[in-house]
Design a protein around this motif. Sequence first.
Motif, PDB file in Angstrom:
ATOM      1  N   LEU A 116      -7.331  -1.674  -9.582  1.00 30.20           N
ATOM      2  CA  LEU A 116      -6.557  -2.609  -8.788  1.00 30.20           C
ATOM      3  C   LEU A 116      -5.096  -2.259  -8.990  1.00 30.20           C
ATOM      4  CD1 LEU A 116      -8.154  -6.100  -9.526  1.00 30.20           C
ATOM      5  CD2 LEU A 116      -8.527  -4.630  -7.567  1.00 30.20           C
ATOM      6  N   ALA A 117      -4.369  -2.128  -7.887  1.00 27.79           N
ATOM      7  CA  ALA A 117      -2.924  -1.946  -7.994  1.00 27.79           C
ATOM      8  C   ALA A 117      -2.303  -3.257  -7.543  1.00 27.79           C
ATOM      9  CB  ALA A 117      -2.464  -0.787  -7.122  1.00 27.79           C
ATOM     10  N   VAL A 118      -1.830  -4.025  -8.484  1.00 24.30           N
ATOM     11  CA  VAL A 118      -1.265  -5.329  -8.172  1.00 24.30           C
ATOM     12  C   VAL A 118       0.233  -5.142  -8.004  1.00 24.30           C
ATOM     13  CG1 VAL A 118      -1.023  -7.694  -8.948  1.00 24.30           C
ATOM     14  CG2 VAL A 118      -3.045  -6.400  -9.540  1.00 24.30           C
ATOM     15  N   MET A 127       0.838  -1.202   0.000  1.00 20.62           N
ATOM     16  CA  MET A 127       0.000   0.000   0.000  1.00 20.62           C
ATOM     17  C   MET A 127       0.864   1.240   0.000  1.00 20.62           C
ATOM     18  SD  MET A 127      -2.860  -0.993   2.735  1.00 20.62           S
ATOM     19  CE  MET A 127      -3.636  -2.580   2.712  1.00 20.62           C
ATOM     20  N   TYR A 128       1.946   1.200   0.765  1.00 21.77           N
ATOM     21  CA  TYR A 128       2.797   2.378   0.795  1.00 21.77           C
ATOM     22  C   TYR A 128       3.441   2.612  -0.568  1.00 21.77           C
ATOM     23  CZ  TYR A 128       6.357   5.724   1.623  1.00 21.77           C
ATOM     24  OH  TYR A 128       7.123   6.846   1.497  1.00 21.77           O
ATOM     25  N   ASN A 129       3.859   1.556  -1.217  1.00 24.60           N
ATOM     26  CA  ASN A 129       4.438   1.685  -2.558  1.00 24.60           C
ATOM     27  C   ASN A 129       3.482   2.401  -3.499  1.00 24.60           C
ATOM     28  OD1 ASN A 129       6.959   0.523  -2.366  1.00 24.60           O
ATOM     29  ND2 ASN A 129       6.138  -1.538  -2.525  1.00 24.60           N
ATOM     30  N   VAL A 130       2.231   1.946  -3.458  1.00 21.24           N
ATOM     31  CA  VAL A 130       1.233   2.540  -4.345  1.00 21.24           C
ATOM     32  C   VAL A 130       0.976   3.988  -3.962  1.00 21.24           C
ATOM     33  CG1 VAL A 130      -1.185   2.433  -5.004  1.00 21.24           C
ATOM     34  CG2 VAL A 130       0.169   0.357  -4.922  1.00 21.24           C
ATOM     35  N   TYR A 131       0.854   4.216  -2.660  1.00 19.88           N
ATOM     36  CA  TYR A 131       0.603   5.578  -2.178  1.00 19.88           C
ATOM     37  C   TYR A 131       1.704   6.516  -2.639  1.00 19.88           C
ATOM     38  CZ  TYR A 131       0.073   9.474   1.037  1.00 19.88           C
ATOM     39  OH  TYR A 131      -0.069  10.729   1.554  1.00 19.88           O
ATOM     40  N   ALA A 132       2.950   6.117  -2.375  1.00 21.60           N
ATOM     41  CA  ALA A 132       4.080   6.986  -2.700  1.00 21.60           C
ATOM     42  C   ALA A 132       4.204   7.168  -4.210  1.00 21.60           C
ATOM     43  CB  ALA A 132       5.363   6.394  -2.128  1.00 21.60           C
ATOM     44  N   GLY A 133       3.976   6.081  -4.941  1.00 20.68           N
ATOM     45  CA  GLY A 133       4.088   6.173  -6.398  1.00 20.68           C
ATOM     46  C   GLY A 133       3.081   7.148  -6.971  1.00 20.68           C
ATOM     47  N   VAL A 148       6.801  -3.447  -7.411  1.00 21.96           N
ATOM     48  CA  VAL A 148       6.467  -2.994  -8.769  1.00 21.96           C
ATOM     49  C   VAL A 148       4.955  -3.061  -8.938  1.00 21.96           C
ATOM     50  CG1 VAL A 148       6.815  -3.360 -11.218  1.00 21.96           C
ATOM     51  CG2 VAL A 148       8.632  -3.904  -9.615  1.00 21.96           C
ATOM     52  N   PRO A 149       4.291  -1.918  -9.049  1.00 18.09           N
ATOM     53  CA  PRO A 149       2.837  -1.963  -9.179  1.00 18.09           C
ATOM     54  C   PRO A 149       2.387  -2.069 -10.632  1.00 18.09           C
ATOM     55  CG  PRO A 149       3.542   0.281  -8.833  1.00 18.09           C
ATOM     56  CD  PRO A 149       4.794  -0.549  -8.958  1.00 18.09           C
ATOM     57  N   LYS A 159       1.555   9.583  -5.369  1.00 16.16           N
ATOM     58  CA  LYS A 159       1.869  10.939  -4.908  1.00 16.16           C
ATOM     59  C   LYS A 159       2.950  11.541  -5.794  1.00 16.16           C
ATOM     60  CE  LYS A 159       1.012  12.842  -1.291  1.00 16.16           C
ATOM     61  NZ  LYS A 159       0.029  13.927  -1.005  1.00 16.16           N
ATOM     62  N   ARG A 160       3.964  10.729  -6.092  1.00 13.53           N
ATOM     63  CA  ARG A 160       5.059  11.245  -6.914  1.00 13.53           C
ATOM     64  C   ARG A 160       4.595  11.536  -8.330  1.00 13.53           C
ATOM     65  NH1 ARG A 160       8.102   6.784  -5.227  1.00 13.53           N
ATOM     66  NH2 ARG A 160       8.825   7.203  -3.112  1.00 13.53           N
ATOM     67  N   SER A 161       3.585  10.795  -8.794  1.00 12.47           N
ATOM     68  CA  SER A 161       3.079  11.078 -10.145  1.00 12.47           C
ATOM     69  C   SER A 161       2.136  12.264 -10.154  1.00 12.47           C
ATOM     70  CB  SER A 161       2.327   9.879 -10.718  1.00 12.47           C
ATOM     71  OG  SER A 161       2.935   8.705 -10.383  1.00 12.47           O
ATOM     72  N   GLY A 162       1.919  12.876  -9.034  1.00  8.88           N
ATOM     73  CA  GLY A 162       1.135  14.102  -9.031  1.00  8.88           C
ATOM     74  C   GLY A 162      -0.323  13.946  -8.657  1.00  8.88           C
ATOM     75  N   TYR A 163      -0.671  12.851  -8.038  1.00  9.65           N
ATOM     76  CA  TYR A 163      -2.060  12.685  -7.607  1.00  9.65           C
ATOM     77  C   TYR A 163      -2.204  13.053  -6.135  1.00  9.65           C
ATOM     78  CZ  TYR A 163      -2.993  10.064 -11.869  1.00  9.65           C
ATOM     79  OH  TYR A 163      -3.149   9.688 -13.171  1.00  9.65           O
ATOM     80  N   VAL A 164      -3.414  13.313  -5.754  1.00 14.66           N
ATOM     81  CA  VAL A 164      -3.731  13.516  -4.357  1.00 14.66           C
ATOM     82  C   VAL A 164      -4.360  12.229  -3.846  1.00 14.66           C
ATOM     83  CG1 VAL A 164      -5.066  14.885  -2.732  1.00 14.66           C
ATOM     84  CG2 VAL A 164      -4.102  15.959  -4.761  1.00 14.66           C
TER      85      VAL A 164
END
Lengths: 420, 478
Positions: free
Chosen positions: A369-371, A184-190, A376-377, A192-197
Amino acid sequence: MADADEDVSHLGAQEGAENDPTEEAQDFRFLDKLIGGHDVAHLSLPKRGEKDFESHSTNLQLDTLEASRRAMHGVLSWQRTHTQKNHILAQYHPETNTVCVDKVKSQHFQTIGRSRGGKEWLLPEEALFMIERGSLDCRWPVKKKEGDEQSYKTEDGAPMSLQAAYAAFIGYEEGVGGKLTLEMYNVYAGLKRSGYVVFRTGTWNEDRGDLLINYSNSQVEGRLGSNIFTRFFSEIWRRISQPSYTIAPANLSFGPLIKPGLYQSYSDVFRLMQIIPTHDRKTPPSFTLPPAAENPFRVHFDVYRTTSGFRKTARGTPDFRICVINARETPIPTGAQLNDLFAQVPEDRPKAGTQHYQKLKHGCRNVLLAVVDNGVPSYIRVADAPFDEVKIYERTWTGPRGKGGRGRGGGRGRGRGRGR
Amino acid sequence: MATETVASGPASTQSEPPKIDAAVPNGQKSANSGPRKPRQKRPNYNEIHVKPLPLDVHPLPAFIPHNPLSIVRIAITLLSHSLRTPNSHKIVHKAYYSEDTQSIHVTDPESIRALWEQGFWGKGSLSRSEPQWLLAERRRRGIEASTASTQITQARREERRQFKLERAKAQREAIEQQLRQEGKLDADGTVNDLVEDGIVAESPRGTIYTPEAGDVVGPTGDSIVSEVDKSIAEKAPTWGEDGAADAEEIKDIEHLQLTPEEAFYLTYVLGALDIIEGNFVDGNTALPAWYLVRLYSAYALSPIDDAAIIGLKKAFQYRERLAKKTAALPSTQQIAPDNSFLLKYVVYHHFRSLGWVVRPGIKFAVDYLLYLRGPAFHHAEFGVQIIPSYSHPYWSETPERIEYRKGKESKDWWWFHRVNRVQTAVMKTLVLVYVEVPPPWDGETKQDAFGIDIGKVLKSYTVREVVFKRWSPSRNRD
């Protein structure tokens, strides 16, 4: 990674005819911008150029490669600094596994944190993200000895290292219910870095998300009858032109469904053939599985596109809803899991008048779904597609792409064929 | 990892297009460099495939409000319909079940044409899809001149290959030019000299050095280069060598083969196909639909239980001869509710009844492809993969059932991505169709355990279509 490949610009191709090695330096000047004392606001990552797949021992190729390496090295070795002005101090709160920020200073807090008791509190993923990107100086609380009545300030605590932050925030979340996993943290951080809230969906306290029922389904029935005569004749016409056929029980049991006889249109025949029940997408959804904390198919994050007027207190409906899955532990969803996942997202139908293919692809509910496989998501959009609402046999439209016409194309890249 | 450079060979290649032509000797100029030939006129598919089903309908004439005569025409049609009811089933096609190939064979040429044209059923046993063997054979022998679609495809592939070769050649020449400028190569030397000297290593892919142009590349042992040489030498067309003189009548040895799902749909739903007992189409009686369910289901098992099939046939013959209804059904002959024929048929029926033309999708790593109107009109837009779903409480009652269910339901994400990647590569959208499997329904003790109430059985399955598509954060930001 793959996406970056697809977005490669044709930098090399634009430069025109140059076989002169002296001109090559021009291609790398933009990389120098990153290293030189330029304005930080105008920095951008270097674009990638054309790929050479094998060495052909020309000086040109070797020089280009060397220059690329130097430029990359220069970018990586650039020293990044933090200014005192943006230094944010925060204190770890072990009871709730959250972080309390003393003084909110940066723009980041427009999209993270929630204020409680006059202070700003960060959830584990928010705190970890901020620590990791070097924007937050998190301190452990000072351990008091017995009889120590002195009150300590935040800055008296020991600074929390990045390793410690990972250990503290990942997988341990007592009192908050659900756990933040590394995936979950990977997805969250990824994101965020791509510019989403990105915000948590709900509180994660319950064993599953909330059932979302849409009440927008009130269909306005009511035919506009102009006058009694036209209605009378249109009714007669309807009966003549669209006789209602039925299937006799014997035909249903032993076939054929379409018994020999008179049919006025193929649509009538097709209507008769529809006997396989489909999932009812009109009635409000319901859960099929009992609530269980170990069911990974629940909406974890609400994702918003960045907009100018975004306020974290009034976020509105999210643009995307994400469920994070560990690829190594969870196989593809079963029918029941998918049903329950769809029950947690609101109905989101395409606009009226959308083309059939688009309508089906959009679906009436959707979730991302973020697999995640070891960090690697892979994002997959899952849409509940109402195939039974699109009557192909009525032939009221033609498909977007004809076949065998001129003008292939559209497909990018070399030799992209198309099967049939 | 491949070397990445910011600007290199390809850029300079594109700046010098005239060199490509100049280097190709006139004699070897490929076919595609000439002016484009006018495109072959396509048959009018709208006319050929006017019927979406192998049935006839009899529509009323159009009602035109400002033309009172149209009412008369409607009245006449209604009257004639009531006097002599037209029949929707003009002919019922005949076919037999081939146990060896586990497909249904249609051998009558008229039925083959009708089934292909009216709903795209089956495939030619010697063709890719439309039964075209006879036509292709006549063309091959030079009896018929025009080109078949497969030949167009072949020509296009050749064209594409030629293009790639020329592109590679241009790249290679650009490199050679560069090497000459840098003084590493003599004025008349080639990259091959460098390869032989060991200065340049030839890559296994050979993308740079392959460009075949006879005069430039000499054969270098057994490398890819020489392979390409050979294939080009063999490229010369061999059609027509047997001569047009051989104009004797060719016997059509092709038949139409239907999958069990297609055949069952034609039999059970449309009543347009009779499956005949035995391997001969004429003479014998048609098999009842419920028996076909048992037969197709038995053959759908893997491995096939030969004893059960023999038992099934015996029981059927016994029942037919004595006209007696069997009471008990041996458990080996009972159809499991998640029998793969049933699951596939349910999905097939579902999409067919919505008007899609459904065709097998094994070449695309899925169960079915969905065509709008048919393959002659549009490319398939959706690839359908069936996922059985065991949500019914029955399947969670005992640990064994849970174990069984998990084995059937679980597919890992690597499998999923493989399938999905194939779909995107051929520009289709992946649809996973979840079929809810009911508890076992076969073999209940009732009067006629052997017969099947097909409608009731089919209605106990539920389908749900879910579209899966890759999503990319960088493309959905605004």
